[in-house]
Scaffold this active site. Structure first.
Site, mmCIF file in Angstrom:
data_model
loop_
_atom_site.group_PDB
_atom_site.id
_atom_site.type_symbol
_atom_site.label_atom_id
_atom_site.label_comp_id
_atom_site.label_asym_id
_atom_site.label_seq_id
_atom_site.Cartn_x
_atom_site.Cartn_y
_atom_site.Cartn_z
ATOM 1 N N CYS A 31 -29.689 13.495 -71.067
ATOM 2 C CA CYS A 31 -30.917 13.101 -70.348
ATOM 3 C C CYS A 31 -31.019 13.805 -68.998
ATOM 4 O O CYS A 31 -32.096 14.230 -68.594
ATOM 5 C CB CYS A 31 -30.959 11.597 -70.099
ATOM 6 S SG CYS A 31 -30.363 10.596 -71.443
ATOM 7 N N ASP A 32 -29.909 13.885 -68.261
ATOM 8 C CA ASP A 32 -29.972 14.290 -66.850
ATOM 9 C C ASP A 32 -29.304 15.628 -66.532
ATOM 10 O O ASP A 32 -29.453 16.130 -65.414
ATOM 11 C CB ASP A 32 -29.320 13.201 -65.974
ATOM 12 C CG ASP A 32 -30.023 11.861 -66.131
ATOM 13 O OD1 ASP A 32 -31.249 11.877 -66.311
ATOM 14 O OD2 ASP A 32 -29.346 10.817 -66.085
ATOM 15 N N CYS B 221 -25.747 9.682 -68.852
ATOM 16 C CA CYS B 221 -26.272 10.436 -69.998
ATOM 17 C C CYS B 221 -26.449 11.906 -69.628
ATOM 18 O O CYS B 221 -27.387 12.265 -68.908
ATOM 19 C CB CYS B 221 -27.605 9.839 -70.444
ATOM 20 S SG CYS B 221 -28.381 10.770 -71.773
#
Ligand code: NAP
Length: 323
Positions: free
Chosen positions: A139-140, A136
């Site tokens: 997200c990261d 992701c």
């Protein structure tokens, strides 16, 4: 809730397909509950920006998910944050078992459990998940500002996420196993025009490495034509090689294709009457947010017809004179 107080419809999963089914079901006055184990929105909350939702040129994935959830809520859709552990089809009524131990029943069930990222299954992938390996970018990606990352895959997800990462990272390599991308033309062009992105053609990762006790520091890549390997220093690896359907609670007796996607008819109905499958779980040509939403609408309308017919038949049967 007792068996006598069955729902008309239980929706399993709260992504775009499930939420749209919820909106249509509430508008059709079906007594409906949606069960979702995570946050509403499904895969779209992992998208930085959505550019192909008709009527909205550009919208954040999380914002679109919230809009859908709020829209369903405006009709009073009941949403339970629980996990479905089993579905037992019945002749008249279907039973859905929850992780709490509770069971709920309904005349119709819509399965909208979506899919999960497919794994490469190479050494280092599981070991360094969260230490440089990610599925992701939204997200990261933040953790890789000014660093070098490698994206694996050549589809829409890989290219879209690479474009997102290219705004943060120093360098983005896309390692793709063929010499042509699968992604849509518009995304391909953007990636080719982004000087921060380099495509490594005919390349597959065979191992992800990390320094002792440290995060990811390199990837062994294999040339798919010559078989030769080389090591590429990278700080992170983002894997986007497609999805696999979340079919764990699909009841036995429902036909799946070879890849595990549920086979349905044009109404999104499965082999079991009153059980429907929608969105990324279903065998279909295009997996897009708009096609997931369309499935949800179709299945909810078909469910309404199914439930009304069931109830009308039951009422007729009750009125028969005793012989
Ligand atoms: P996908 O379209 O199935 O692409 C997967 C990519 O990974 C392909 O390029 C494939 O290579 C490669 N791949 C598969 N297994 C591999 C392996 N073991 N090792 C190395 N590479 C491997 O999956 P996706 O990109 O996740 O997209 C899924 C669906 O969502 C698609 O229908 C897509 O159009 C849709 N989607 C749409 C958007 C959008 O419209 N904005 C955004 C994201 C996703 P090959 O090409 O050689 O098969």
């Amino acid at each position: 809730m007792s068996q006598a107080e069955a729902y008309d419809l239980i929706i399993v999963g709260g992504g775009p397909a499930g939420l749209t089914a919820g909106i249509y079901a509430m508008r059709a006055a079906l007594k409906t509950v949606l069960i979702e184990k995570g946050p509403a929105g499904g895969q779209i909350v992992l998208s930085d920006e959505v550019e192909n939702w008709p009527g909205t040129e550009r919208i954040g994935g999380t914002e679109l998910a919230m809009n859908m959830a709020n829209h369903a809520d405006s009709y009073g859709l009941e949403v339970r944050n629980q996990e479905v552990v089993a579905i037992e089809p019945g002749l008249d009524i279907h039973t859905v078992r929850l992780d709490s131990g509770e069971s709920i029943t309904a005349h119709a069930v819509i399965l909208s459990t979506g899919g999960s990222p497919r794994q490469l299954n190479i050494p280092g992938e599981n070991e360094f998940y969260g230490k440089g390996v990610s599925y992701c970018a939204v997200c990261d990606g933040f953790f890789f500002r000014g660093k070098t990352v490698m994206v694996i895959g050549g589809g829409d997800s890989a290219v879209e996420e690479s474009l997102y990462l290219a705004k943060l990272a120093k360098r983005v390599y896309i390692a793709h196993r063929r010499d042509a991308l699968r992604a849509s033309r518009i995304l391909q062009q953007r990636a080719m025009n982004d000087c921060n992105i380099e495509i490594l053609w005919n390349s597959v990762p065979v191992e992800i490495h990390a320094a002792p006790e440290g995060p990811v520091d390199r990837v062994t890549l294999k040339d798919t034509r010559s078989g030769e390997t080389r090591e590429m220093p990278v700080d992170g690896v983002f894997i986007f090689i497609g999805f696999q359907p979340n079919n764990a609670v699909v009841p036995a007796g429902i036909k799946l294709n070879a890849q595990g996607y549920v086979i349905t008819d044009a109404k999104c109905e499965t082999d079991i009457p009153g059980i429907f499958a929608v969105g990324d779980l279903r065998e279909k040509y295009a997996r897009q947010i708009v096609t997931a939403a369309a499935d949800g609408a179709v299945a909810a309308l078909a469910s309404a017809h199914f439930v009304e017919t069931k109830k009308a038949t039951a009422a007729d049967t009750c009125e028969l004179p005793v012989q």
